[in-house]
Design a protein around this motif. Structure first.
Motif, short mmCIF file in Angstrom:
data_model
loop_
_atom_site.label_atom_id
_atom_site.label_comp_id
_atom_site.label_asym_id
_atom_site.label_seq_id
_atom_site.Cartn_x
_atom_site.Cartn_y
_atom_site.Cartn_z
N UNK A 49 7.55 4.31 -7.24
CA UNK A 49 6.94 3.45 -6.21
C UNK A 49 5.48 3.81 -5.90
N UNK A 50 4.71 4.13 -6.95
CA UNK A 50 3.28 4.33 -6.78
C UNK A 50 2.57 3.01 -7.05
N UNK A 51 1.69 2.62 -6.13
CA UNK A 51 1.00 1.34 -6.26
C UNK A 51 0.15 1.26 -7.53
N UNK A 52 -0.29 2.40 -8.05
CA UNK A 52 -1.14 2.40 -9.25
C UNK A 52 -0.43 1.84 -10.48
N UNK A 82 -1.66 7.53 -4.98
CA UNK A 82 -2.24 8.82 -5.30
C UNK A 82 -3.59 9.00 -4.63
N UNK A 83 -4.00 10.26 -4.47
CA UNK A 83 -5.36 10.56 -4.03
C UNK A 83 -6.31 10.12 -5.14
N UNK A 84 -7.55 9.75 -4.81
CA UNK A 84 -8.48 9.29 -5.85
C UNK A 84 -8.66 10.26 -7.01
N UNK A 85 -8.71 11.57 -6.75
CA UNK A 85 -8.89 12.53 -7.85
C UNK A 85 -7.66 12.55 -8.76
N UNK A 130 -7.24 11.37 -12.84
CA UNK A 130 -6.57 12.20 -13.85
C UNK A 130 -5.47 11.42 -14.55
N UNK A 131 -4.73 10.62 -13.81
CA UNK A 131 -3.64 9.83 -14.41
C UNK A 131 -4.22 8.80 -15.37
N UNK A 132 -5.27 8.10 -14.96
CA UNK A 132 -5.85 7.10 -15.83
C UNK A 132 -6.52 7.74 -17.05
#
Length: 132
Positions: free
Chosen positions: A60-63, A9-12, A16-18
């Motif tokens: 498959x998002x690395x986060x 994801x983009x940092x912004x 928001x996800x976290x």
């Protein structure tokens, strides 16, 4: 192929996800506390954050691995607390051996999540399963 590659994801969006995961954890904590959970703040992490992490993993998002690290640390603490409570006689649910095996399992899962973070961040996971 490229559709199998891991994404990030983009940092912004990541923030928001976290933040959303934090809010979901707090709501889960309140609900589980009302239901009489043993350690509702840690139970909520296991339930809510694991669900979010699993969805990110499937996509498959690395986060996802950052969330799994958080979940594994919480579960390690949870089972360590229950083990201590069993040793001191404050908890009669389960057995010392079962609690200790969970402590070991959570330590192994934490190691796996830290290692997977490295692999996925480096791009090595893009071809996992021998697709190329």
């Amino acid at each position: 192929g490229q559709q199998d590659a891991t994404r990030s994801f983009q940092p912004s969006t990541r923030k928001k996800i976290f933040f959303g995961a934090f809010i979901a954890w707090a709501i889960g904590w309140v609900v589980l506390a009302q239901l009489g959970g043993q350690l509702p703040y840690l139970d909520s992490i296991n339930f809510v954050i694991s669900l979010i992490a699993q969805i990110l993993y499937i996509c498959k998002y690395t986060e996802n691995w950052s969330l799994w690290i958080f979940v594994n640390i919480a579960n390690f603490c949870y089972w360590s607390i229950l083990t201590f409570q069993t040793l001191t006689g404050d908890n009669t649910i389960g057995s010392l051996g079962a609690n200790l095996s969970q402590v070991a399992l959570q330590a192994a899962l934490l190691f796996n999540a830290v290692y997977a973070t490295k692999v996925w961040s480096s791009g090595e996971a893009d071809n996992e399963g021998g697709t190329e």
